[in-house]
Design a protein around this motif. Sequence first.
Motif, PDB file in Angstrom:
ATOM      1  N   THR A 174       0.828  -1.202   0.000  1.00  0.00           N
ATOM      2  CA  THR A 174       0.000   0.000   0.000  1.00  0.00           C
ATOM      3  C   THR A 174       0.864   1.254   0.000  1.00  0.00           C
ATOM      4  OG1 THR A 174      -1.764  -1.180   1.135  1.00  0.00           O
ATOM      5  CG2 THR A 174      -1.822   1.225   1.250  1.00  0.00           C
ATOM      6  N   SER A 175       1.979   1.240   0.729  1.00  0.00           N
ATOM      7  CA  SER A 175       2.839   2.433   0.757  1.00  0.00           C
ATOM      8  C   SER A 175       3.442   2.718  -0.615  1.00  0.00           C
ATOM      9  CB  SER A 175       3.938   2.292   1.822  1.00  0.00           C
ATOM     10  OG  SER A 175       4.787   1.206   1.530  1.00  0.00           O
ATOM     11  N   VAL A 177       2.006   1.878  -3.514  1.00  0.00           N
ATOM     12  CA  VAL A 177       0.862   2.351  -4.303  1.00  0.00           C
ATOM     13  C   VAL A 177       0.643   3.837  -4.056  1.00  0.00           C
ATOM     14  CG1 VAL A 177      -1.658   2.220  -4.538  1.00  0.00           C
ATOM     15  CG2 VAL A 177      -0.301   0.116  -4.458  1.00  0.00           C
ATOM     16  N   GLU A 178       0.667   4.231  -2.784  1.00  0.00           N
ATOM     17  CA  GLU A 178       0.424   5.633  -2.432  1.00  0.00           C
ATOM     18  C   GLU A 178       1.576   6.536  -2.872  1.00  0.00           C
ATOM     19  OE1 GLU A 178      -0.330   5.321   1.750  1.00  0.00           O
ATOM     20  OE2 GLU A 178      -2.394   4.624   1.410  1.00  0.00           O
ATOM     21  N   GLU A 179       2.810   6.079  -2.712  1.00  0.00           N
ATOM     22  CA  GLU A 179       3.972   6.898  -3.074  1.00  0.00           C
ATOM     23  C   GLU A 179       4.016   7.188  -4.573  1.00  0.00           C
ATOM     24  OE1 GLU A 179       8.873   6.672  -2.987  1.00  0.00           O
ATOM     25  OE2 GLU A 179       7.720   5.298  -1.727  1.00  0.00           O
ATOM     26  N   SER A 181       1.391   6.593  -6.780  1.00  0.00           N
ATOM     27  CA  SER A 181       0.041   6.766  -7.335  1.00  0.00           C
ATOM     28  C   SER A 181      -0.233   5.794  -8.481  1.00  0.00           C
ATOM     29  CB  SER A 181      -0.181   8.209  -7.802  1.00  0.00           C
ATOM     30  OG  SER A 181      -0.069   9.097  -6.717  1.00  0.00           O
ATOM     31  N   PRO A 183      -2.056   2.242  -8.914  1.00  0.00           N
ATOM     32  CA  PRO A 183      -2.862   1.230  -8.228  1.00  0.00           C
ATOM     33  C   PRO A 183      -2.483  -0.182  -8.640  1.00  0.00           C
ATOM     34  CG  PRO A 183      -4.095   2.164 -10.043  1.00  0.00           C
ATOM     35  CD  PRO A 183      -2.807   2.936  -9.954  1.00  0.00           C
TER      36      PRO A 183
END
Length: 187
Positions: A174-175, A177-179, A181, A183
Motif C-alpha cells: 500500500t505504501s 501504491v500511495e507513493e 500513485s 494502483p
Amino acid sequence: MDGVLIQNAAQMTLSQVAFEGPLTQQNITDDVAASTLPQVAAIRWASSGILVCSDVVINGCSFHGYAYGTRTDQQIKSVTISNSNFDTLFQGIYLGDSVVVDGGATGVRIMHNNFDNIFAQGVVFENVSLNATGYNVFYDVGNDFNGIDYPATSIIEIDGEDNICVGDMFQRTTSIVEEYSLPRINY
C-alpha cells in the motif's frame, strides 16, 4: 513465432504444458526501449463466425520467455486459465484490443495462477466484458523489471465493463501504491 495457435477449438484441455520462448528480461527491456518488441505469444487464438473457441481449460502450465503468455482480440468464450505460472514476459494475459472481433473474449476465468517477473501488467482486459481474475498471486509485476519498489504500471488493467477481480493478492504494498500513485488494479 507464437507457441501455439488454438483455432476453432471446443472442449479442449491443455494440461502441464511448458511454453518456453526465446526472450529474456534483457531482450524484453531492450526491445521495449527500442519499440521493437516482437508481438509473440505462447498461446494465440483464432475463431470464425460459427466456430468460436469455447470451453477451453488451460491448467498447470508455465509461460516463460514470450512477449505475452496469451493474447487475443478474437471472440473466445468459457475459457479457464488456472494453476499456471507466468514468468519473464512483457505482459501475462492480454484479452482484447482497441478493436475486438465479435465482442472479443467473454467468460474467461483466470484463477489460482502465479505471476512473477512481468515487465508491464499481469492481466489486461481491453474492450471485453464478462471476464474475471480470482485468487491469483502477483509478485514482481508492472515494474519494468526494476524490482517491486519501482512500479511503472498497474498490475491488472481493466478497460471494459462487467469484468471483475476477486481475492487477488499482490506483493506491491500500500505504501508503494500511495507513493507512486499507481494502483494494483486500474479500472
